[in-house]
Design an enzyme around this catalytic site. Structure first.
Site, PDB file in Angstrom:
ATOM      1  N   GLY A 204       0.828  -1.193   0.000  1.00  0.00           N
ATOM      2  CA  GLY A 204       0.000   0.000   0.000  1.00  0.00           C
ATOM      3  C   GLY A 204       0.861   1.239   0.000  1.00  0.00           C
ATOM      4  O   GLY A 204       2.050   1.181   0.335  1.00  0.00           O
ATOM      5  N   GLY A 207       1.931   5.444   4.494  1.00  0.00           N
ATOM      6  CA  GLY A 207       0.979   6.027   5.431  1.00  0.00           C
ATOM      7  C   GLY A 207      -0.403   5.433   5.410  1.00  0.00           C
ATOM      8  O   GLY A 207      -1.314   5.944   6.046  1.00  0.00           O
ATOM      9  N   LYS A 210       0.166   0.253   7.106  1.00  0.00           N
ATOM     10  CA  LYS A 210       0.706  -1.107   7.017  1.00  0.00           C
ATOM     11  C   LYS A 210       1.343  -1.520   8.337  1.00  0.00           C
ATOM     12  O   LYS A 210       1.036  -2.582   8.882  1.00  0.00           O
ATOM     13  CB  LYS A 210       1.744  -1.192   5.886  1.00  0.00           C
ATOM     14  CG  LYS A 210       1.168  -0.886   4.517  1.00  0.00           C
ATOM     15  CD  LYS A 210       2.215  -0.999   3.438  1.00  0.00           C
ATOM     16  CE  LYS A 210       3.286   0.070   3.500  1.00  0.00           C
ATOM     17  NZ  LYS A 210       2.788   1.430   3.276  1.00  0.00           N
ATOM     18  N   THR A 211       2.210  -0.656   8.839  1.00  0.00           N
ATOM     19  CA  THR A 211       2.880  -0.963  10.096  1.00  0.00           C
ATOM     20  C   THR A 211       1.857  -1.105  11.225  1.00  0.00           C
ATOM     21  O   THR A 211       1.903  -2.040  12.014  1.00  0.00           O
ATOM     22  CB  THR A 211       3.887   0.155  10.435  1.00  0.00           C
ATOM     23  OG1 THR A 211       4.696   0.387   9.285  1.00  0.00           O
ATOM     24  CG2 THR A 211       4.752  -0.216  11.587  1.00  0.00           C
ATOM     25  N   HIS A 426     -15.904  10.585 -15.486  1.00  0.00           N
ATOM     26  CA  HIS A 426     -15.053   9.666 -16.243  1.00  0.00           C
ATOM     27  C   HIS A 426     -15.243   8.222 -15.747  1.00  0.00           C
ATOM     28  O   HIS A 426     -15.551   7.322 -16.525  1.00  0.00           O
ATOM     29  CB  HIS A 426     -13.594  10.110 -16.092  1.00  0.00           C
ATOM     30  CG  HIS A 426     -12.603   9.237 -16.784  1.00  0.00           C
ATOM     31  ND1 HIS A 426     -11.972   9.602 -17.943  1.00  0.00           N
ATOM     32  CD2 HIS A 426     -12.134   7.998 -16.479  1.00  0.00           C
ATOM     33  CE1 HIS A 426     -11.166   8.636 -18.330  1.00  0.00           C
ATOM     34  NE2 HIS A 426     -11.236   7.646 -17.452  1.00  0.00           N
ATOM     35  N   GLU A 427     -15.108   8.047 -14.440  1.00  0.00           N
ATOM     36  CA  GLU A 427     -15.231   6.692 -13.899  1.00  0.00           C
ATOM     37  C   GLU A 427     -16.648   6.175 -14.036  1.00  0.00           C
ATOM     38  O   GLU A 427     -16.866   4.995 -14.296  1.00  0.00           O
ATOM     39  CB  GLU A 427     -14.792   6.656 -12.428  1.00  0.00           C
ATOM     40  CG  GLU A 427     -13.318   6.929 -12.190  1.00  0.00           C
ATOM     41  CD  GLU A 427     -12.396   6.034 -13.014  1.00  0.00           C
ATOM     42  OE1 GLU A 427     -12.730   4.855 -13.236  1.00  0.00           O
ATOM     43  OE2 GLU A 427     -11.354   6.533 -13.461  1.00  0.00           O
TER      44      GLU A 427
END
Ligand code: ADP
Ligand code: MG
Ligand code: ZN
Length: 616
Positions: A204, A207, A210-211, A426-427
């Site tokens: 990922g 920030g 993950k940790t 757009h999406e």
């Protein structure tokens, strides 16, 4: 020195307990007298009994003059029945206050057993403290040069993190629950021969937590957490990397079940041979040792190795082989709801003024990671402290947004209002075309949260493993790929650079249809280019050379652009026909940023469109 104070404290605690119990037993004033049931009955009949407290089969009797007596009733028979059998006078009995307390008679048993149990407990406590100190000393002996290897033990409540402290990242948590359960009771899994992954790779952006999530897994499972950052590791220990890895794994196995966490593993796990220096450098030996350790694990050892990286693309393929880091967990940047939750977590215990609405802060922070949000709350607290104010206000939070944005750490792209709108349409275009066309995989998630260089993305997941792809599938895929472009053109009558990646992909698909799969009527069944197998559609498409004449080339180009134009037309038609749906999807995206499959299907249904099923 910490150990010393701990021991002193423990000694005081033991003394205290001893003193308490001594006073408890030495100064018992008047033990209630034990009487028989018939004595009780005659007591009641003569009007001497004021109160009976029933506790299980025990009867605690208080006489009018305050004396206490105890007796027992027959098991399983109500008191009144028992007493009537003994010939109690009804009118006298009614004057007695009857009450019932907990049937355990806990205090009684405690009183009866404590004298025997206490010495045992004390001995147990003594051994427990001794054992813990030995373990601590062991772990603390494991030091890396100047700094200590960070170990978070399960009894360290201050450093303990659980899933509650990690907001959002639901998919990642769902994946990791299995690991938590395994670490909690490994024997259960081993008994039925289940193969538990040895390695979990968290991927990922920086920030995204993950940790934090890795620590939360250890916290949830209540196991020791051995923490190690790969980058420091290489810097610090020239020549001893491999042996340190060995020590670390040995240590973890000793305290199993346990988690070893290697943060920023890309620092040592880079594709070998790709870096400078070459040959057998420190990094490579360290990496090799990690691989050796991973391969040498037995399932009963119950040690899980977790690693984190924000560059999965540069990792050495050897790390990703089955039996190593074969479980991969992706952490996305948080969407608006998740940002609100993260803000709430970091707002805990901070003084906010009445007007603060964290939802509005979340609205203004698309593209922020969890760490950015934490930083934001922290910056506003600093601001308040600097001005000697009491409460954090909305204005503090808003001005901190800018501070975090302009701060040196932020590199990712933040959408402005206008960009947000364009990206949403757009999406929505991609998603709508994908939903309408039959030969396309179901839409799993639409989001305008940027990832990598794309403004947003529409994730389609196949409902089955496909090996063969039909021409109509490719034609549909083309239309979907151009859905974003079509939507921008249709709604804003203007084009942005946001669609360039889509055009690249679409062109690759169209070109392959013509030059590899013989799907063009004009050119017919011919394959051009190198004979290389394509591994993954879309990835290898762009890499073939020209081995045909200029006249064929012109024909190919014509066919490719023909496919593209037809696909664009098809996409535009769909968008025009379902303009109301397009609007609805785009507006929802602007408001919520991410639409998951269920909500997407709900929205389609509300417009009477068919939805696609994904088999579980
Ligand atoms: P990474 O390891 O992915 O770079 P970290 O886990 O170090 O990120 O995150 C840094 C800090 O950001 C954490 O200590 C935490 O305070 C905050 N944070 C990040 N993600 C979240 C989240 N999902 N929920 C709560 N806090 C988060
Ligand atoms: Mg980290
Ligand atoms: Zn697109």
């Amino acid at each position: 020195m910490k150990l010393f104070t701990k021991n002193i404290l423990a000694a005081f605690a033991i003394l205290f307990v001893l003193a308490m119990t001594w006073s408890l037993f030495s100064s018992q004033p008047d033990e209630p007298k034990e009487i028989s049931l018939s004595e009780l009955v005659s007591g009641i009949n003569s009007g001497q009994v004021r109160e009976i407290v029933i506790s299980g089969d025990d009867l605690n009797i208080v006489l009018i003059d305050g004396t206490k007596q105890i007796t027992k009733k027959e098991s399983e028979a109500p008191l009144s029945e028992t007493l009537i059998n003994y010939g109690v006078a009804k009118e006298q009995f009614e004057k007695v206050a009857i009450s019932v307390t907990g049937p355990t008679g806990f205090m009684f048993w405690l009183g009866a057993l404590l004298p025997f149990l206490l010495p045992l407990l004390l001995i147990g406590l003594f051994f427990w403290i001794a054992a813990r100190n030995v373990q601590r000393a062991n772990l603390q002996a494991f030091t890396f040069g100047q700094s200590k290897a960070r170990v978070i033990l399960p009894d360290n409540k201050k450093e303990q993190v659980t899933f509650k402290d990690v907001a959002g990242v639901k998919e990642a948590k769902d994946e990791l629950i299995e690991i938590v359960q395994f670490l909690k009771s490994p024997s259960k899994f081993i008994a039925i021969g289940a193969r538990i992954p040895k390695g979990v790779l968290l991927m990922g952006a920086p920030g995204t937590g993950k940790t934090l999530l890795a620590r939360a897994v250890a916290g949830e499972a209540g196991v020791p957490f051995f923490y190690l950052s790969a980058s420091e590791f290489v810097e610090m220990f020239v020549g001893v990397g491999a042996s340190r890895v060995r020590d670390l794994f040995k240590m973890a196995k000793k305290s199993s079940p346990a988690i070893i966490f290697i943060d920023e593993i890309d620092a040592i796990g880079r594709h070998r041979g790709a870096g400078l220096g070459g040959g057998h450098d420190e990094r490579e030996q360290t990496l090799n040792q990690i691989l050796v350790e991973l391969d040498g694990f037995e399932p009963h050892e119950a040690v899980i190795v977790m690693a984190a990286t924000n560059r999965p693309d540069v990792l050495d393929p050897a790390l990703l082989r089955p039996g190593r880091f074969d479980r991969r967990v992706v952490l996305d940047l948080p969407d608006i709801n998740e940002r609100e939750q993260i803000l709430k977590i970091h707002a805990r215990g901070k003084p906010f003024s009445e007007d603060v609405n964290l939802r509005r802060v979340a609205e203004r922070t698309p593209g922020f990671s969890g760490a950015d949000l934490q930083n934001l709350v922290n910056e506003s607290a600093i601001l308040v402290a600097r001005h000697d104010r009491k409460n954090i206000t909305m204005a503090d939070l808003f001005s901190s947004i800018e501070k975090v944005l302009l701060g040196p750490e932020r590199k990712s792209h933040i959408l402005s209002e206008a960009e947000k709108k364009i990206t949403a349409y757009h999406e929505a275009g991609h998603a709508l075309v994908a939903a309408v066309l039959p030969e396309v995989d179901p839409v799993h998630k639409v989001t305008i949260i940027s990832r990598g260089r794309a403004g947003g993305y529409t994730l389609k997941l196949p409902s089955e493993d496909r090996r063969l792809f039909s021409k109509s599938h490719f034609l549909n895929e083309l239309a979907v790929a151009l859905g974003g472009y079509a939507s921008e053109k249709f709604i804003f009558n203007e084009l942005t650079t946001g669609a360039s990646n889509d055009l690249r992909n679409a062109t690759d698909i169209a070109r392959s249809m013509v030059t590899r799969f013989g799907m063009s009527d004009k050119i017919g069944p011919v394959a051009f280019g190198s004979r290389e197998e394509y591994i993954f559609l879309g990835k290898e498409f762009s890499s073939h050379e020209k081995d045909y004449s200029e006249s064929i080339a012109a024909l190919v180009d014509g066919e490719v652009s023909g496919f593209m134009k037809r696909a664009l037309k098809q996409a535009l038609e769909i968008l025009k026909k379902h303009k109301d749906v397009l609007e609805a999807i785009a507006q929802k995206l602007i408001k919520e940023e991410t639409i998951e499959r269920e909500n997407f299907n709900k929205l389609l249904k509300s417009f009477g469109l068919k939805t696609k099923q994904v088999p579980a």
